[in-house]
Design an enzyme around this catalytic site. Sequence first.
Site, short mmCIF file in Angstrom:
data_model
loop_
_atom_site.label_atom_id
_atom_site.label_comp_id
_atom_site.label_asym_id
_atom_site.label_seq_id
_atom_site.Cartn_x
_atom_site.Cartn_y
_atom_site.Cartn_z
N LYS A 13 34.02 29.24 72.54
CA LYS A 13 34.84 29.69 73.46
C LYS A 13 34.71 31.44 73.77
O LYS A 13 34.77 31.80 74.84
CB LYS A 13 36.46 29.67 73.09
CG LYS A 13 36.67 28.47 72.50
CD LYS A 13 38.04 27.97 71.84
CE LYS A 13 38.10 28.68 70.69
NZ LYS A 13 37.46 28.05 69.52
N ARG A 88 47.67 26.66 70.59
CA ARG A 88 46.75 25.70 69.47
C ARG A 88 47.85 24.76 68.78
O ARG A 88 47.31 24.19 67.60
CB ARG A 88 46.30 26.93 68.34
CG ARG A 88 44.94 27.11 68.22
CD ARG A 88 44.97 28.28 67.16
NE ARG A 88 43.76 28.08 66.47
CZ ARG A 88 42.88 29.10 66.61
NH1 ARG A 88 42.83 29.81 67.71
NH2 ARG A 88 41.81 29.31 66.16
N ARG A 127 27.10 33.71 62.64
CA ARG A 127 27.60 34.54 63.76
C ARG A 127 27.85 36.05 63.28
O ARG A 127 28.14 36.41 62.16
CB ARG A 127 28.86 34.05 64.10
CG ARG A 127 29.55 35.15 64.83
CD ARG A 127 31.00 34.72 65.79
NE ARG A 127 31.84 33.95 64.59
CZ ARG A 127 32.96 33.31 65.28
NH1 ARG A 127 32.95 33.12 66.45
NH2 ARG A 127 33.57 32.86 64.31
N ARG A 160 32.80 37.94 60.20
CA ARG A 160 33.94 37.80 60.01
C ARG A 160 34.46 37.49 58.80
O ARG A 160 33.49 36.41 58.33
CB ARG A 160 34.60 36.72 61.18
CG ARG A 160 35.21 37.30 62.48
CD ARG A 160 35.52 36.40 63.51
NE ARG A 160 36.14 35.19 63.14
CZ ARG A 160 36.75 34.48 64.13
NH1 ARG A 160 36.20 34.45 65.21
NH2 ARG A 160 37.31 33.45 63.75
N ARG A 171 39.80 25.53 58.61
CA ARG A 171 40.15 25.85 59.98
C ARG A 171 39.80 24.54 61.05
O ARG A 171 40.52 24.26 61.91
CB ARG A 171 38.90 26.93 60.60
CG ARG A 171 39.18 28.44 59.91
CD ARG A 171 38.20 29.26 60.14
NE ARG A 171 37.77 29.46 61.40
CZ ARG A 171 36.53 30.36 61.55
NH1 ARG A 171 35.86 30.84 60.84
NH2 ARG A 171 36.26 30.60 62.74
P1 AP5 Z 1 31.71 31.66 69.53
O1 AP5 Z 1 31.60 31.90 71.04
O2 AP5 Z 1 31.92 32.96 68.96
O3 AP5 Z 1 32.84 30.56 69.08
P2 AP5 Z 1 34.40 30.41 69.29
O4 AP5 Z 1 34.19 29.12 70.02
O5 AP5 Z 1 34.77 31.53 69.75
O6 AP5 Z 1 34.89 30.30 67.72
P3 AP5 Z 1 35.96 31.16 66.87
O7 AP5 Z 1 35.36 30.88 65.35
O8 AP5 Z 1 36.23 32.44 67.39
O9 AP5 Z 1 37.16 30.11 66.94
P4 AP5 Z 1 38.27 29.94 66.14
O10 AP5 Z 1 39.15 29.44 67.13
O11 AP5 Z 1 38.07 29.69 64.90
O12 AP5 Z 1 38.91 31.72 65.82
P5 AP5 Z 1 40.05 32.54 66.48
O13 AP5 Z 1 39.44 33.95 66.51
O14 AP5 Z 1 40.49 31.90 67.75
O15 AP5 Z 1 30.53 31.18 68.89
C1 AP5 Z 1 30.10 30.87 67.52
C2 AP5 Z 1 28.72 31.27 67.24
O16 AP5 Z 1 28.00 30.22 67.83
C3 AP5 Z 1 28.32 32.82 67.73
O17 AP5 Z 1 27.28 33.21 66.85
C4 AP5 Z 1 27.42 32.09 68.94
O18 AP5 Z 1 26.61 33.26 69.17
C5 AP5 Z 1 26.99 30.90 68.94
N1 AP5 Z 1 26.79 30.14 69.92
C6 AP5 Z 1 27.87 30.00 70.85
N2 AP5 Z 1 27.76 28.89 71.98
C7 AP5 Z 1 26.38 28.62 71.57
C8 AP5 Z 1 25.74 27.27 72.24
N3 AP5 Z 1 25.93 26.77 73.11
N4 AP5 Z 1 24.31 27.10 71.40
C9 AP5 Z 1 24.29 27.80 70.39
N5 AP5 Z 1 24.94 28.70 69.74
C10 AP5 Z 1 26.12 29.07 70.36
O19 AP5 Z 1 41.07 32.42 65.34
C11 AP5 Z 1 40.99 33.04 63.96
C12 AP5 Z 1 42.14 32.81 63.35
O20 AP5 Z 1 43.04 33.50 63.95
C13 AP5 Z 1 42.70 31.31 63.02
O21 AP5 Z 1 42.05 30.80 62.17
C14 AP5 Z 1 44.19 31.58 62.91
O22 AP5 Z 1 44.42 31.95 61.61
C15 AP5 Z 1 44.61 32.75 63.83
N6 AP5 Z 1 45.02 32.40 65.11
C16 AP5 Z 1 44.24 32.50 66.17
N7 AP5 Z 1 44.81 32.06 67.34
C17 AP5 Z 1 46.00 31.51 66.66
C18 AP5 Z 1 47.07 30.64 67.48
N8 AP5 Z 1 47.33 30.59 68.67
N9 AP5 Z 1 48.13 30.20 66.63
C19 AP5 Z 1 47.84 30.37 65.33
N10 AP5 Z 1 46.94 31.19 64.49
C20 AP5 Z 1 46.00 31.71 65.09
ZN ZN Z 2 36.31 33.04 69.24
#
Ligand code: AP5
Ligand code: ZN
Length: 214
Positions: A13, A88, A127, A160, A171
Amino acid sequence: RRLILIGPPGSGKGTQSPIIKDEYCLCHLATGDMLRAAVAAKTPLGVKAKEAMDKGELVSDDLVVGIIDEAMKKPSCQKGFILDGFPRTVVQAQKLDEMLGKQGAKIDKVLNFAIDDAILEERITGRWIHPSSGRTYHTKFSPPKVPGVDDVTGEPLIQRKDDTAAVLKSRLEAFHKQTEPVIDYYKNKGVVADLHAEKPPKEVTSEVQKVLSS
Ligand code: AP5
Ligand code: ZN
């Protein structure tokens, strides 16, 4: 346009967001990024969110709905936005519909980053991030020119705190239990486009472009 990116941790994402933003001139609202900034700045919000985030659990609906409600008031977000990591839970999705309903607006598309859980550990543990710009690297799939250093600014990269195999398990559990029902919520509205998120980044970008131009 009003878009939602939904998918498990590491599904891509954050990687696709800047490309979509540049091409379609939208505002990018990532609740995870906003919460991490609040934790780093030790604001009251950050203090409340930290414990759940460190454990890989979801932060309360009230907190994140408040952040999004505030952020969507920005002038740059009036005509369209990309929501990355929100909603979410089904409650968050209903609140979002209420907020948009007041402006006579609605969600145009939900991009579903569909991917097998088995691929995600390698993506998450490899990452590296440049915190101030949000640029994301991967030790194997998109390494920086110099290990541990941002290509553009030369500043150090960080990992992270929740990017460990153990926290990833929680997660993923939260994703399957609480977030997958959100995909069904939008499928019932006929706005979901499924992506093959296991493909290389450029191919995922092409799929996104195809969906958004149709
Ligand atoms: P990347 O694109 O960074 O992955 P992402 O989908 O953004 O994953 P996240 O880990 O950021 O999602 P998340 O939902 O767990 O975390 P969030 O910050 O939202 O890609 C990952 C890696 O793979 C990178 O190294 C990239 O280079 C590589 N890559 C990407 N695409 C690739 C491909 N096609 N092929 C190969 N490699 C690839 O949330 C964090 C925390 O915040 C949650 O756990 C929760 O506690 C809280 N939180 C956030 N939003 C909410 C909400 N709405 N409600 C409640 N709690 C929330
Ligand atoms: Zn992300």
